[in-house]
Design a protein around this motif. Sequence first.
Motif, PDB file in Angstrom:
ATOM      1  N   PRO A 165       0.832  -1.211   0.000  1.00  0.00           N
ATOM      2  CA  PRO A 165       0.000   0.000   0.000  1.00  0.00           C
ATOM      3  C   PRO A 165       0.860   1.252   0.000  1.00  0.00           C
ATOM      4  N   GLU A 166       0.305   2.336  -0.548  1.00  0.00           N
ATOM      5  CA  GLU A 166       1.026   3.605  -0.536  1.00  0.00           C
ATOM      6  C   GLU A 166       1.181   4.089   0.907  1.00  0.00           C
ATOM      7  N   PRO A 167       2.283   4.746   1.226  1.00  0.00           N
ATOM      8  CA  PRO A 167       2.477   5.240   2.595  1.00  0.00           C
ATOM      9  C   PRO A 167       1.409   6.259   2.970  1.00  0.00           C
ATOM     10  N   LYS A 168       1.000   6.240   4.229  1.00  0.00           N
ATOM     11  CA  LYS A 168      -0.020   7.158   4.716  1.00  0.00           C
ATOM     12  C   LYS A 168       0.512   8.591   4.735  1.00  0.00           C
ATOM     13  N   GLY A 177       4.696  18.651  -0.870  1.00  0.00           N
ATOM     14  CA  GLY A 177       4.864  18.539  -2.312  1.00  0.00           C
ATOM     15  C   GLY A 177       3.994  17.484  -2.970  1.00  0.00           C
ATOM     16  N   LYS A 178       3.212  16.747  -2.182  1.00  0.00           N
ATOM     17  CA  LYS A 178       2.355  15.697  -2.733  1.00  0.00           C
ATOM     18  C   LYS A 178       0.896  16.135  -2.678  1.00  0.00           C
ATOM     19  N   THR A 179       0.195  16.009  -3.790  1.00  0.00           N
ATOM     20  CA  THR A 179      -1.217  16.358  -3.833  1.00  0.00           C
ATOM     21  C   THR A 179      -2.027  15.245  -3.177  1.00  0.00           C
ATOM     22  N   VAL A 180      -2.617  15.551  -2.027  1.00  0.00           N
ATOM     23  CA  VAL A 180      -3.389  14.553  -1.275  1.00  0.00           C
ATOM     24  C   VAL A 180      -4.845  14.549  -1.740  1.00  0.00           C
ATOM     25  N   PHE A 181      -5.401  15.738  -1.957  1.00  0.00           N
ATOM     26  CA  PHE A 181      -6.768  15.860  -2.469  1.00  0.00           C
ATOM     27  C   PHE A 181      -6.739  16.754  -3.703  1.00  0.00           C
ATOM     28  N   GLU A 237      -5.552  11.197   8.557  1.00  0.00           N
ATOM     29  CA  GLU A 237      -4.522  10.372   7.936  1.00  0.00           C
ATOM     30  C   GLU A 237      -5.148   9.643   6.757  1.00  0.00           C
ATOM     31  N   VAL A 238      -4.555   9.824   5.592  1.00  0.00           N
ATOM     32  CA  VAL A 238      -5.113   9.201   4.373  1.00  0.00           C
ATOM     33  C   VAL A 238      -4.007   8.493   3.607  1.00  0.00           C
TER      34      VAL A 238
END
Length: 217
Positions: free
Chosen positions: A48-51, A91-95, A216-217
């Motif tokens: 799974p991708e890291p939270k 730097g990561k787009t979460v939503f 946390e997603v």
Amino acid sequence: MKRIVYLVSIAILTTSLIGCNREPVAASADSTAASAAVADKQLNKELPEPKVMVPAGTRLRIALTDAVSSDKSRPGDSFLGVLAEPIVIDGKTVFEKGSKVRGLVVDAKESGRVKGRASVQLTLTEIVRSGSPVNISTKAYSAVAEATKKRDAAIIGGGAGLGAAIGALAGGGKCALIGAGIGGGSGTATVLATKGKEIHYSPETRLTFTLARSIEV
């Protein structure tokens, strides 16, 4: 001479045998490397991708899909919207921009005729990520309608002025005072019969909410 030919033949045969033995080893090594690469790729797919933690205090800028107002909405009503801006963490787009959000009308009050300004309180309860809803909690977004004291004073003052003018035309002096009183009373009655301003948020109105708790997603 025969002995030399015999030794040369033995040497050629030995070299051929060594070459034959080496080819399967090389092929076997290549096959093992390919299998390892496939196994690693499969493992990466299964992991799974890291939270990612979206901290409390993060701002959510949304555009309403549904209209919300102080005189039409009721406490407990839900409304929909979309993210007007992406949520980016480290730097990561979460939503993504355009992600759907759901909100709740916590409170809604109409303006009063004599006193009491209109107000609304809204909060967000859910945001969709990769097709799955994520429960969230935000601080209440609160808004209060503008006061109407200046408008009310203008109505009363305008009524008094108009009454005085009519009184003056009728007879001046005492009549003007009477006319002003009547006009002022008429203006006051108009104010008492007129409600204050309401709050109306039409679709596409942009509002900003603040996360009350980390997610946390």
